[in-house]
Design a protein around this motif. Structure first.
Motif, short mmCIF file in Angstrom:
data_model
loop_
_atom_site.label_atom_id
_atom_site.label_comp_id
_atom_site.label_asym_id
_atom_site.label_seq_id
_atom_site.Cartn_x
_atom_site.Cartn_y
_atom_site.Cartn_z
N LEU A 52 0.81 -1.22 0.00
CA LEU A 52 0.00 0.00 0.00
C LEU A 52 0.84 1.27 0.00
CD1 LEU A 52 -2.60 -1.07 2.72
CD2 LEU A 52 -2.70 -1.47 0.25
N VAL A 54 -0.07 5.79 -0.08
CA VAL A 54 -1.14 6.79 0.02
C VAL A 54 -0.68 8.08 -0.64
CG1 VAL A 54 -2.62 8.08 1.61
CG2 VAL A 54 -1.91 5.74 2.18
N VAL A 74 -5.58 5.40 -1.76
CA VAL A 74 -4.71 4.29 -1.35
C VAL A 74 -4.49 3.44 -2.60
CG1 VAL A 74 -4.40 2.30 0.16
CG2 VAL A 74 -5.69 4.29 0.98
#
Length: 170
Positions: A52, A54, A74
């Protein structure tokens, strides 16, 4: 039954069984050139570790201390995960909200698909900050921590933008 009718019925039954085995479905038993089944490929993607990151985090400058919204994207380059909660020091409560039929309601989590994105944006899913402890102003940064089902938490700073800021209109 006469012998000829019995033979025709037997041939029809055998033909039907043979054709049933020649299904063209993409079901779990479909095997690729690599020898892997379609089902095992989907399972491997679902079980892969999420990766992940962001980006694009912002908070429109709230007008009152009652509440404010947070938006971000995300991106996931691995297996599926879920955003389960958000914590911050700026408010008494930070919750996930979804917009359904132009009405907001609290959400337990948001899915982050394997090799996909989760977008929290104006008019859609977002973070809701309730009971702001101070009123952030344009140019400030608001620290939040995103919590996931599988991944470690990610700390993010949301840029406080003008109350009317909407990156999709630029």
């Amino acid at each position: 039954m006469n012998p000829r009718t019995t033979l025709v019925v037997a041939i029809a039954a055998v033909s039907a069984l043979a054709l049933a085995g020649c299904s063209t479905s993409d079901g779990p038993d479909k095997t690729s050139a690599s020898g892997k089944t379609a089902e095992s490929g989907r399972t491997a993607a679902a079980n892969a570790k999420p990766e992940l990151s962001v980006t694009g985090g912002y908070m429109p400058a709230p007008v009152t201390k009652d509440m404010g919204g947070g938006f971000l994207t995300v991106t996931n380059k691995g297996g599926a995960d879920k955003l389960t909660s958000v914590t911050t020091d700026i408010s008494d409560e930070a919750t996930l909200h979804e917009t359904v039929d132009q009405k907001m309601k609290k959400a337990d989590s948001f899915d982050i698909p394997a090799n996909g994105t989760l977008e929290l944006g104006r008019g859609g899913n977002h973070v809701m900050f309730v009971g702001l402890k101070k009123l952030p102003k344009e140019g400030d940064k608001v620290a939040v921590e995103l919590h996931f089902e599988k991944s470690a938490p990610i700390e993010v700073e949301l840029d406080v933008e003008s109350a009317t800021h909407n990156p999709k209109s630029h």
